[in-house]
Design a protein around this motif. Structure first.
Motif, short mmCIF file in Angstrom:
data_model
loop_
_atom_site.label_atom_id
_atom_site.label_comp_id
_atom_site.label_asym_id
_atom_site.label_seq_id
_atom_site.Cartn_x
_atom_site.Cartn_y
_atom_site.Cartn_z
N ALA A 274 -8.78 -10.61 9.39
CA ALA A 274 -7.58 -9.81 9.20
C ALA A 274 -6.77 -10.35 8.02
CB ALA A 274 -6.74 -9.84 10.47
N LEU A 275 -6.12 -9.45 7.31
CA LEU A 275 -5.16 -9.88 6.30
C LEU A 275 -4.02 -10.61 6.99
CD1 LEU A 275 -4.87 -6.81 3.91
CD2 LEU A 275 -6.42 -8.74 3.77
N ASP A 276 -3.44 -11.59 6.31
CA ASP A 276 -2.31 -12.32 6.87
C ASP A 276 -1.12 -11.40 7.06
OD1 ASP A 276 -3.55 -14.85 6.99
OD2 ASP A 276 -3.20 -15.16 4.85
N SER A 277 -0.13 -11.89 7.77
CA SER A 277 1.11 -11.14 7.96
C SER A 277 1.75 -10.85 6.61
CB SER A 277 2.07 -11.93 8.84
OG SER A 277 2.54 -13.08 8.15
N ALA B 91 3.20 6.47 3.56
CA ALA B 91 1.76 6.20 3.55
C ALA B 91 1.26 5.91 2.14
CB ALA B 91 1.01 7.39 4.16
N LEU B 92 1.70 6.71 1.15
CA LEU B 92 1.24 6.47 -0.21
C LEU B 92 1.78 5.16 -0.77
CD1 LEU B 92 1.20 9.87 -2.14
CD2 LEU B 92 -0.71 8.51 -1.33
N ASN B 93 3.02 4.81 -0.43
CA ASN B 93 3.56 3.54 -0.90
C ASN B 93 2.81 2.36 -0.30
OD1 ASN B 93 5.45 4.56 -2.65
ND2 ASN B 93 7.12 4.51 -1.19
N ARG B 94 2.39 2.49 0.95
CA ARG B 94 1.61 1.39 1.55
C ARG B 94 0.25 1.28 0.86
NH1 ARG B 94 2.15 0.00 7.68
NH2 ARG B 94 4.19 -0.41 6.72
N LEU B 95 -0.39 2.40 0.62
CA LEU B 95 -1.66 2.35 -0.09
C LEU B 95 -1.47 1.76 -1.49
CD1 LEU B 95 -3.11 5.85 0.88
CD2 LEU B 95 -3.82 3.63 1.77
N ARG B 96 -0.39 2.16 -2.16
CA ARG B 96 -0.10 1.66 -3.50
C ARG B 96 0.09 0.13 -3.47
NH1 ARG B 96 3.96 4.60 -4.22
NH2 ARG B 96 3.09 6.20 -5.58
N ARG B 97 0.87 -0.35 -2.51
CA ARG B 97 1.13 -1.79 -2.43
C ARG B 97 -0.14 -2.56 -2.09
NH1 ARG B 97 2.11 -4.67 1.82
NH2 ARG B 97 2.68 -2.90 3.13
N LEU B 98 -0.90 -2.09 -1.12
CA LEU B 98 -2.13 -2.78 -0.77
C LEU B 98 -3.13 -2.77 -1.93
CD1 LEU B 98 -2.60 -1.54 2.91
CD2 LEU B 98 -2.18 -3.90 2.18
N ALA B 99 -3.16 -1.68 -2.69
CA ALA B 99 -4.06 -1.61 -3.83
C ALA B 99 -3.69 -2.66 -4.87
CB ALA B 99 -4.02 -0.23 -4.46
N LEU B 100 -2.39 -2.89 -5.06
CA LEU B 100 -1.97 -3.92 -6.01
C LEU B 100 -2.24 -5.31 -5.47
CD1 LEU B 100 1.40 -2.39 -7.26
CD2 LEU B 100 -0.68 -2.71 -8.60
N GLU B 101 -1.93 -5.53 -4.20
CA GLU B 101 -2.12 -6.85 -3.60
C GLU B 101 -3.59 -7.23 -3.50
OE1 GLU B 101 1.86 -6.72 -0.68
OE2 GLU B 101 -0.16 -6.61 0.17
N GLU B 102 -4.44 -6.25 -3.29
CA GLU B 102 -5.87 -6.51 -3.08
C GLU B 102 -6.71 -5.94 -4.23
OE1 GLU B 102 -6.95 -8.41 -0.63
OE2 GLU B 102 -4.88 -8.65 0.05
N SER B 103 -6.15 -5.98 -5.43
CA SER B 103 -6.86 -5.40 -6.58
C SER B 103 -8.18 -6.09 -6.86
CB SER B 103 -5.97 -5.43 -7.82
OG SER B 103 -5.59 -6.77 -8.12
N SER B 104 -8.32 -7.36 -6.45
CA SER B 104 -9.59 -8.06 -6.66
C SER B 104 -10.66 -7.58 -5.69
CB SER B 104 -9.39 -9.57 -6.49
OG SER B 104 -8.97 -9.88 -5.17
N GLN B 105 -10.26 -6.94 -4.59
CA GLN B 105 -11.21 -6.47 -3.60
C GLN B 105 -11.57 -5.01 -3.76
OE1 GLN B 105 -11.52 -7.61 0.53
NE2 GLN B 105 -9.49 -8.54 0.39
N ILE B 106 -10.59 -4.20 -4.18
CA ILE B 106 -10.82 -2.76 -4.10
C ILE B 106 -10.04 -2.03 -5.17
CG2 ILE B 106 -8.91 -2.34 -2.49
CD1 ILE B 106 -10.82 -0.39 -1.04
N ALA B 107 -10.65 -0.97 -5.70
CA ALA B 107 -9.96 -0.04 -6.60
C ALA B 107 -9.63 1.20 -5.78
CB ALA B 107 -10.85 0.31 -7.78
N LEU B 108 -8.35 1.49 -5.66
CA LEU B 108 -7.90 2.58 -4.81
C LEU B 108 -7.10 3.58 -5.64
CD1 LEU B 108 -7.49 3.76 -1.92
CD2 LEU B 108 -5.46 2.32 -1.76
N SER B 109 -7.43 4.85 -5.50
CA SER B 109 -6.69 5.92 -6.16
C SER B 109 -6.26 6.93 -5.11
CB SER B 109 -7.55 6.60 -7.23
OG SER B 109 -8.71 7.16 -6.65
N TRP B 110 -5.34 7.80 -5.47
CA TRP B 110 -4.87 8.78 -4.50
C TRP B 110 -4.43 10.05 -5.20
CZ3 TRP B 110 -2.90 3.87 -5.05
CH2 TRP B 110 -1.73 3.75 -5.79
N ARG B 111 -4.38 11.10 -4.39
CA ARG B 111 -3.94 12.41 -4.86
C ARG B 111 -2.75 12.83 -4.02
NH1 ARG B 111 -7.79 17.78 -5.23
NH2 ARG B 111 -6.16 19.32 -5.61
N ASP B 112 -1.62 13.05 -4.67
CA ASP B 112 -0.38 13.41 -4.00
C ASP B 112 -0.21 14.91 -4.09
OD1 ASP B 112 2.12 13.62 -2.93
OD2 ASP B 112 3.04 12.09 -4.20
N GLY B 113 -0.23 15.57 -2.93
CA GLY B 113 -0.17 17.02 -2.94
C GLY B 113 1.20 17.60 -3.16
#
Length: 902
Positions: free
Chosen positions: A334-337, A564-586
């Motif tokens: 699990a990711l840390d707190s 939800a998008l802000n959480r995805l955005r933050r996790l994408a920045l924090e875990e950029s070494s693990q994953i490349a994440l993009s999104w589409r905002d409707g």
């Protein structure tokens, strides 16, 4: 096109290597993407193919292989087919660009018009440069068009040094779109005006983004010597864009002369230089590529099993590759707190999370140069109620903690001490809550608290009081989790200090003053908790060499209330070494769903939690290795991406088998907020209601727990899930397209992605009349030399066609025929059984005509008269090809009533 130019490439070392010649042509390449059924979530993408291996080239441990030591577990692989046109592929680094040298025509000082058509992640939190003449380090700033976090920004400079800008939030854009910015340097009113636009392509039509951006005085643009670049690489703090650029223009004057006309569409694959129609010579950077390839899969090869026949003459490797979800799903850590993850990023001199397991005898430090916190009277792992933390210790009255704090570099003139705590009740007498030592004039600081009063004391090295200040405090500093934030700064011979209390997730308040002397540095934490303190919990003790509270802000409550998008955005920045994440905002004007606190869990679980709460689709993109998310709003009212005709050869080959089943049927839905309340929505009447047959279908219940920010959300979400679960329409688990038989559909298919809309017109007469309207949730693709087939898993698009203000009509609460009608009657008597009457054509002529359904027949209502029930409808019959008689009492309703979006 056929035989199909399918290309397979492995990333061998740092280079994409074409291995198409070794892929067996006798068997198709098979690709699976998205969900395998309507009820499932999207899983890892999957690729299968076979490689000839008679020479041992694809045996990773074969020293005679040219790829020895370069291929193995998780070697990247991609598969592509040719597309309709070329484009410039950009990698988002300083070697990936297209450039033309500075020229007099590009040195525009007056009005300017910049245009770019690209395929990009428009909402990436990374600042990306699209087009411009801009060199920050050389003070050669002229003009620059860029995007960041859903903003379109036009920058310009008057002297090459300072920067002016105009910006607006982007609307919901397709992945391929055109952006435009104009600057009127002198608008005739003593100022300048910037305007921003978007369009589906550079051919228009251009839609304004926001209003005019005007200011005074008039401006001008610096005529610098920097080259003009697509994906400029010399803008400070701005990354060259990653993605595809199709076209770009620079115009002198708004709608004026084209002075640069970048167009990659007609350039042959591999082109590195050419001259455009405006006379500009373009050169492509070493990591940029002109290509026409459309990628159908990106993934990793997890194993290389060698196989051969009994003769040994035929040797092959059956390759199976998968997307990033397969690898991320292997891990269970699990990711840390959120506090544990965020605080180290602020460079603390010392930090002890105190999240150790029950049985620990001291508190671990994640900073290598800091020794553990020595403790007595601590029982670790006892309290997990702080949203931003794992379980923290319970501390006995009179317990002690001590820890050494390393010296910072240089001479400190500011620092801060932080700690979170909670108590069962306020102590009745002064009790020590936190104490530490410094090398400054105040040798020892002490925070004492009791009912109604807090005292801050500072002692010098001789134990004489330098600071002794009491302040009245409310009961809120003893209710729930709190945070101490104590900081000092020194200016000359004056030290300013302040203590703030933060009620985590609530209000803040504090006290401060000054004294003469030096701030020094924090040398040691040395606290003996007061004997009168009851039920104390502490944690996340830190010393930070800045007077800043940013390390704890929002992280202490687990970022509860984050979209939800802000959480995805933050996790994408924090875990950029693990994953490349993009999104589409409707819908960029409306927030995605608000989430509850982020608790420790695996990265994949946290990403899926955000998607589940918001109700969108998370999947793996085909054109890059990573994850993508399209939010719920992007599924509303979307245009048709693939229009099929059942009567056209190859467009809808068999099987086309509608299924009337209960796979997604849910008529009793309970939604619970994790850590909060619940709400229930039940369909009590109708064909899919909880009533037993024949009045309904019986109970199909569902209970889900979601990460939600507040207790107003469960009721809304339960209602929406009930709407989806009781949509009364057949689903089509498989819609197949044979592109080898219908090549005119190839471009449309290449432009599709998971969640897109598919329609089939002219269905066979044994199916319900009207267009079949579906969303594609996933597909299996077969790529052979003479075969290209797509078998799409689909679900009804109807429930996602929601009302638009001032455009949609709400249905009545109940209407039926007051008298029977024949198959040709055009005057109907309609009784309203519940709710208001239908509007009349005399009072509301602009609302006519509209469509209603009765007994499976769609009719167009051209007029309504009557001020009481029954009313007279004038109708055009058999709009959907059905003409039949209807009995009195037959229900009548809008064909497409307005649905309220979640």
């Amino acid at each position: 096109m056929f035989p199909l130019d399918r290309r397979t490439e492995f990333r061998v070392g740092d280079t994409w290597t074409d291995v198409t010649g070794d892929v067996r042509e006798s068997e198709p390449i098979t690709i699976d993407r998205g969900a395998k059924s309507e009820s499932a979530k999207a899983g890892p993408s999957r690729l299968t193919l076979k490689l000839n291996n008679r020479h041992g080239k694809y045996s990773p441990r074969n020293p005679m292989s040219p790829y020895y030591g370069l291929i193995g577990r998780n070697t990247p692989v991609r598969v592509s087919v040719p597309g309709p046109e070329s484009y410039l592929q950009l990698e988002g680094n300083t070697n990936s660009y297209a450039r033309t040298p500075d020229a007099a025509a590009l040195d525009i000082t007056g009005d300017i018009d910049l245009r770019v058509e690209a395929t990009a992640d428009w909402y990436s939190p990374v600042s990306q440069a699209l087009l411009g003449k801009w060199d920050s380090a050389g003070n050669r700033r002229s003009y620059l068009l860029r995007i960041i976090d859903g903003l379109l920004i036009l920058n310009w400079s008057e002297a090459g040094t300072s920067t002016a800008f105009a910006s607006h939030t982007l609307p919901a854009l397709p992945r391929r779109a055109a952006l435009r910015a104009t600057l009127d340097v002198n608008n005739g009113a003593g100022g300048f005006t910037g305007r921003l636009y978007w369009a589906p392509s550079m051919d228009g039509p251009w839609e304004p983004i926001g209003g005019d951006l005007s200011n005074t005085p008039a401006t001008s643009i610096y005529a610098g010597t920097a080259p003009l670049e697509v994906a400029p690489i010399l803008a400070s703090g701005v990354t060259p864009m990653a993605g595809r650029v199709h076209r770009a223009e620079v115009r002198a004057g708004i709608g004026g002369t084209v002075v640069a006309a970048f167009d990659a569409r007609a350039q042959p694959e591999g082109t590195t230089s050419w001259t455009d129609t405006a006379g500009r010579t373009w050169t492509v950077g070493p990591d940029a590529t002109i290509t026409d390839r459309q990628y159908r899969f990106h993934g990793e090869v997890s194993s290389w099993p060698s196989r051969w026949d009994v003769s040994g003459a035929d040797v092959w490797v059956p390759i199976e590759a998968a997307g990033i979800r397969r690898r991320l799903g292997q891990g269970q850590k699990a990711l840390d707190s959120t506090l544990r993850r965020r605080i180290p990023a602020f460079g603390p001199l010392a930090y002890w999370p105190c999240e150790d397991d029950d049985g620990a005898t001291h508190a671990y430090s994640p900073i290598e140069t800091v020794a553990p916190l020595e403790v007595t009277g601590f029982r670790f792992g006892q309290d997990s109620t702080l949203a931003g933390s794992s379980a923290l210790p319970a501390v006995e009255a009179g317990a002690r903690m001590t820890g050494l704090v390393p010296a910072p570099a240089g001479t400190p003139n500011q620092w801060s001490v932080h700690m979170v705590y909670a108590v069962d009740s306020a102590p009745g007498s002064d009790a020590e809550f936190l104490s530490w030592q410094t090398s400054g004039t105040v040798h020892r600081w002490q925070i004492l608290q009791r009912t109604g009063v807090a005292t801050i004391r500072g002692y010098d090295v001789d134990d004489a009081l330098v600071v002794n200040q009491a302040v009245g405090i409310g009961s809120d500093v003893f209710e729930g989790w709190q945070r101490f934030y104590f900081w000092v700064t020194q200016s000359g011979g004056t030290v300013t200090w302040r203590l703030d209390w933060y009620n985590i997730g609530g209000a803040a308040g504090g006290i401060g003053s000054t004294y003469s002397g030096t701030a020094g540095r924090v040398t040691r934490i040395d606290t003996t908790f007061g004997a009168s303190v009851s039920g104390l919990k502490v944690g996340h003790l830190s010393v930070i060499p800045l007077a800043s509270t940013g390390a704890y802000t929002s992280a202490d409550h687990g970022f509860s209330g984050e979209t939800a998008l802000n959480r995805l955005r933050r996790l994408a920045l924090e875990e950029s070494s693990q994953i490349a994440l993009s999104w589409r905002d409707g819908d960029t004007t409306t927030n995605t769903e608000l989430l509850g606190p982020q608790r420790p869990a695996t990265l994949l679980s946290l990403l899926q939690e955000a998607a589940d709460t918001d109700g969108g689709i998370q999947f793996e993109p085909a054109d890059r290795f990573g994850l993508a998310y399209r939010d719920r709003a992007s599924l509303y009212n979307q245009p048709v991406a693939l229009a099929l005709d059942y009567t056209e050869p190859g467009e809808v080959p068999p099987p086309l088998e509608p299924v009337e089943d209960d796979q997604r049927l849910r008529n009793d839905v309970t939604v619970t907020r994790s850590g909060g309340s619940s709400a229930r929505a039940v369909d009590e009447t109708g064909p899919l209601s909880v009533q037993p047959p024949p009045d309904g279908v019986g109970i199909y219940d569902e209970s889900v727990t979601l990460s939600l920010a507040n207790d107003t959300q469960p009721a809304r979400i339960a209602g929406w899930r009930l709407h989806l679960g009781t949509w009364d329409e057949a689903r089509y688990p498989m819609i197949t397209v044979w592109l080898h038989a219908a090549p005119h559909l190839i471009n449309s298919v290449l432009g599709m992605d998971i969640g897109d809309r598919v329609q089939i017109s002219n269905p066979p007469p044994w199916l319900p009349p009207g267009v079949i309207d579906q969303h594609m949730h996933g597909y299996t693709e077969r790529l052979g030399l003479f075969e290209w087939a797509l078998a799409m898993n689909c679900a009804p698009a109807g429930p996602w066609q929601v009302g638009v203000v001032e455009e949609a009509r709400a249905d009545t609460d109940g209407s039926e025929l007051a008298a029977g009608v024949s198959s040709s009657d055009t005057s109907w008597q309609v009784a309203v059984t519940a709710g208001p009457l239908w509007v009349t054509s005399a009072a509301h002529p602009t609302l006519f005509p509209f469509s209603v359904m009765c007994g499976g027949e769609e009719v167009t209502v051209t007029a309504i008269t009557g001020a009481s029930s029954p009313q007279t409808f004038t109708v055009v019959r058999s709009v959907n090809g059905i003409a039949k008689s209807h009995s009195a009492g037959a229900a009548l309703h809008l064909t497409r009533p307005a649905i309220i979006a979640l």
